[in-house]
Design a protein around this motif. Structure first.
Motif, PDB file in Angstrom:
ATOM      1  N   VAL A  55      -5.151  -7.433  21.171  1.00  0.00           N
ATOM      2  CA  VAL A  55      -4.740  -6.032  21.178  1.00  0.00           C
ATOM      3  C   VAL A  55      -4.457  -5.654  22.625  1.00  0.00           C
ATOM      4  CG1 VAL A  55      -5.473  -3.677  20.664  1.00  0.00           C
ATOM      5  CG2 VAL A  55      -6.169  -5.565  19.178  1.00  0.00           C
ATOM      6  N   THR A  66      -2.048   1.709  21.489  1.00  0.00           N
ATOM      7  CA  THR A  66      -1.118   1.984  20.397  1.00  0.00           C
ATOM      8  C   THR A  66      -1.288   0.908  19.343  1.00  0.00           C
ATOM      9  OG1 THR A  66       0.584   0.691  21.498  1.00  0.00           O
ATOM     10  CG2 THR A  66       0.561   3.058  21.932  1.00  0.00           C
ATOM     11  N   PRO A  67      -1.317   1.299  18.070  1.00  0.00           N
ATOM     12  CA  PRO A  67      -1.492   0.288  17.023  1.00  0.00           C
ATOM     13  C   PRO A  67      -0.238  -0.554  16.878  1.00  0.00           C
ATOM     14  CG  PRO A  67      -1.175   2.444  16.049  1.00  0.00           C
ATOM     15  CD  PRO A  67      -1.249   2.644  17.541  1.00  0.00           C
ATOM     16  N   ALA A  78      -9.917  -7.018  12.201  1.00  0.00           N
ATOM     17  CA  ALA A  78      -9.353  -5.770  12.695  1.00  0.00           C
ATOM     18  C   ALA A  78     -10.157  -4.591  12.167  1.00  0.00           C
ATOM     19  CB  ALA A  78      -7.903  -5.646  12.261  1.00  0.00           C
ATOM     20  N   ARG A  82      -7.128   0.646  11.352  1.00  0.00           N
ATOM     21  CA  ARG A  82      -5.874   0.032  11.777  1.00  0.00           C
ATOM     22  C   ARG A  82      -5.207  -0.714  10.621  1.00  0.00           C
ATOM     23  NH1 ARG A  82      -5.254  -4.649  16.232  1.00  0.00           N
ATOM     24  NH2 ARG A  82      -3.014  -4.799  16.196  1.00  0.00           N
ATOM     25  N   HIS A  85      -3.747   1.852   8.346  1.00  0.00           N
ATOM     26  CA  HIS A  85      -2.518   2.412   8.924  1.00  0.00           C
ATOM     27  C   HIS A  85      -1.348   1.453   8.754  1.00  0.00           C
ATOM     28  CE1 HIS A  85       0.406   2.972  12.199  1.00  0.00           C
ATOM     29  NE2 HIS A  85       0.249   4.258  11.914  1.00  0.00           N
ATOM     30  N   ASP A  86      -1.572   0.173   9.047  1.00  0.00           N
ATOM     31  CA  ASP A  86      -0.506  -0.816   8.904  1.00  0.00           C
ATOM     32  C   ASP A  86      -0.059  -0.948   7.457  1.00  0.00           C
ATOM     33  OD1 ASP A  86      -0.604  -1.225  11.586  1.00  0.00           O
ATOM     34  OD2 ASP A  86      -1.649  -3.150  11.487  1.00  0.00           O
TER      35      ASP A  86
END
Length: 121
Positions: A55, A66-67, A78, A82, A85-86
């Motif tokens: 990361v 930032t992701p 992870a 995150r 969100h992905d």
């Protein structure tokens, strides 16, 4: 029927059953060896762990990173937020791609568009 015919019948039955068990044993051994061979090949193929993408560090100590998209297989390590969100971003991208294909397909056929599909920009 003479008494010795029963002995011949029983000997034939026992011989046939032994032959049946030998054939079953050979088939089982061959299948087992094939399975062991394939298991060894799978172990060689999947025995190494994929390298995890690091990361990126934040530019300033107070700003969050930032992701970025996760590498394949790194979702286990992870943070759940995150990964969520992905997942949501990829889901929205797939949904938008389907909408664009639907709009294009209807435009090519000369069909009326749904109000839901028309982009108001």
């Amino acid at each position: 029927m003479p008494w010795w015919s029963w002995i011949v019948i029983w000997i034939a039955l026992v011989a046939l059953s032994l032959l049946f068990f030998v054939v079953l044993g050979v088939r089982l051994y061959r299948k087992f060896m094939t399975t062991v061979k394939e298991l060894g090949e799978a172990g060689d193929r999947f025995g190494h762990l994929p390298s995890a993408t690091p990361v990126p560090a934040p530019a300033e100590p107070g700003t969050p990173a930032t992701p970025t998209a996760l590498a394949s297989g790194s979702a286990v390590y992870a943070p759940p937020a995150r990964v969520r969100h992905d997942y949501e971003a990829a889901k929205a991208a797939r949904r938008e791609a389907r909408r664009l294909r639907r709009v294009q397909r209807k435009a090519d056929r000369g069909q009326p568009q749904r109000l839901h599909d028309i982009e108001f920009s």
